[in-house]
Design a protein around this motif. Structure first.
Motif, PDB file in Angstrom:
ATOM      1  N   PRO A  55     -22.501  73.392  29.179  1.00  0.00           N
ATOM      2  CA  PRO A  55     -22.406  74.277  30.623  1.00  0.00           C
ATOM      3  C   PRO A  55     -21.148  73.388  31.193  1.00  0.00           C
ATOM      4  CG  PRO A  55     -24.716  74.085  30.135  1.00  0.00           C
ATOM      5  CD  PRO A  55     -23.924  73.104  29.188  1.00  0.00           C
ATOM      6  N   ARG A  56     -20.334  74.277  31.928  1.00  0.00           N
ATOM      7  CA  ARG A  56     -19.249  73.525  32.685  1.00  0.00           C
ATOM      8  C   ARG A  56     -19.028  74.475  33.900  1.00  0.00           C
ATOM      9  NH1 ARG A  56     -16.028  69.648  29.447  1.00  0.00           N
ATOM     10  NH2 ARG A  56     -16.850  70.007  27.339  1.00  0.00           N
ATOM     11  N   LEU A  57     -18.427  74.033  34.866  1.00  0.00           N
ATOM     12  CA  LEU A  57     -18.291  74.597  36.305  1.00  0.00           C
ATOM     13  C   LEU A  57     -17.135  73.876  36.876  1.00  0.00           C
ATOM     14  CD1 LEU A  57     -20.725  75.750  38.947  1.00  0.00           C
ATOM     15  CD2 LEU A  57     -18.870  73.990  39.504  1.00  0.00           C
ATOM     16  N   ILE A 110     -11.573  80.393  26.244  1.00  0.00           N
ATOM     17  CA  ILE A 110     -12.821  80.230  26.366  1.00  0.00           C
ATOM     18  C   ILE A 110     -13.627  81.371  27.019  1.00  0.00           C
ATOM     19  CG2 ILE A 110     -12.335  77.690  26.440  1.00  0.00           C
ATOM     20  CD1 ILE A 110     -12.572  77.887  29.676  1.00  0.00           C
ATOM     21  N   PRO A 111     -15.159  81.166  26.674  1.00  0.00           N
ATOM     22  CA  PRO A 111     -15.545  82.322  27.168  1.00  0.00           C
ATOM     23  C   PRO A 111     -16.395  82.055  28.582  1.00  0.00           C
ATOM     24  CG  PRO A 111     -17.140  80.782  25.850  1.00  0.00           C
ATOM     25  CD  PRO A 111     -15.535  80.388  25.565  1.00  0.00           C
ATOM     26  N   ARG A 157     -17.425  79.555  35.671  1.00  0.00           N
ATOM     27  CA  ARG A 157     -18.535  78.702  34.869  1.00  0.00           C
ATOM     28  C   ARG A 157     -18.301  79.595  33.427  1.00  0.00           C
ATOM     29  NH1 ARG A 157     -21.171  80.201  39.416  1.00  0.00           N
ATOM     30  NH2 ARG A 157     -22.123  81.813  38.703  1.00  0.00           N
ATOM     31  N   THR A 158     -18.643  78.370  32.715  1.00  0.00           N
ATOM     32  CA  THR A 158     -18.660  78.688  30.951  1.00  0.00           C
ATOM     33  C   THR A 158     -19.713  77.862  30.211  1.00  0.00           C
ATOM     34  OG1 THR A 158     -17.130  78.735  28.926  1.00  0.00           O
ATOM     35  CG2 THR A 158     -17.185  76.904  30.453  1.00  0.00           C
ATOM     36  N   GLY A 218     -13.099  72.174  30.015  1.00  0.00           N
ATOM     37  CA  GLY A 218     -13.109  72.589  31.386  1.00  0.00           C
ATOM     38  C   GLY A 218     -12.617  73.832  31.808  1.00  0.00           C
ATOM     39  N   VAL A 219     -13.142  74.267  33.076  1.00  0.00           N
ATOM     40  CA  VAL A 219     -12.468  75.414  33.311  1.00  0.00           C
ATOM     41  C   VAL A 219     -11.873  75.246  34.840  1.00  0.00           C
ATOM     42  CG1 VAL A 219     -14.077  77.076  32.351  1.00  0.00           C
ATOM     43  CG2 VAL A 219     -14.876  76.224  34.378  1.00  0.00           C
ATOM     44  N   GLU A 220     -11.238  74.263  34.945  1.00  0.00           N
ATOM     45  CA  GLU A 220     -10.319  74.158  36.398  1.00  0.00           C
ATOM     46  C   GLU A 220      -9.236  74.601  36.324  1.00  0.00           C
ATOM     47  OE1 GLU A 220      -9.750  70.288  33.744  1.00  0.00           O
ATOM     48  OE2 GLU A 220     -11.528  71.571  34.148  1.00  0.00           O
TER      49      GLU A 220
END
Length: 155
Positions: A25-27, A79-80, A102-103, A108-110
């Motif tokens: 999990p990433r945020l 990325i999903p 979030r993914t 990462g999703v920055e």
């Protein structure tokens, strides 16, 4: 006025290999502001902007931008995306946008969050530009600023 550009060519550009990374999990949360006139802010508050509902349109633009980030930023991985939250705060002469992405993925999703903030703020500008122009067609008091990552979490 002629502008001079220096051409710098580096050896190569490459996408980083994330194949061996674990999916976790990433945020990321990003934010930014647009400076507008008080009159324009009031039009947004009262829903009297000629082009329509400014914040609803900016919210949709942010979501679309997050989902399309790998098409815009060349070295970003697809990325999903599992969730996107878009929030606005209206001040006297500013609107702040905050995007949380979030993914569950390997990276990462920055960049997605930053792209969402940028698209939201640009959409606001586009929708109110007729109200922000001066007599010569310029935007002396309008600006987008402080686009930044507020938080990045993984695991």
């Amino acid at each position: 006025m002629e502008k001079q550009f220096t051409h710098i060519e580096s050896g190569r550009a490459r996408m980083i290999d994330i194949g061996e990374k674990q999916e976790i999990p990433r945020l990321a949360r990003a934010a930014g502001e647009i400076i507008l006139s008080g009159e324009t802010i009031e039009k947004i508050r009262t829903g009297t902007v000629e082009k329509g509902n400014v914040l609803a349109t900016a919210r949709v633009a942010a979501v679309l931008a997050v989902k399309k980030t790998p098409e815009i930023i060349p070295m970003c991985h697809q990325i999903p995306i599992t969730a996107i939250d878009v929030d606005f705060k209206i001040g006297e002469k500013t609107i702040s946008a905050e995007i949380e992405v979030r993914t569950i993925g390997k990276t990462g999703v920055e960049m997605e969050a930053l792209t969402g903030v940028s698209a939201a703020l640009l959409t606001i500008w586009d929708m109110v530009k007729s109200a922000e122009k001066d007599e010569s067609g310029n935007y002396p008091g309008t600006s987008i600023q402080n686009i930044r990552v507020l938080e990045k979490l993984k695991g």
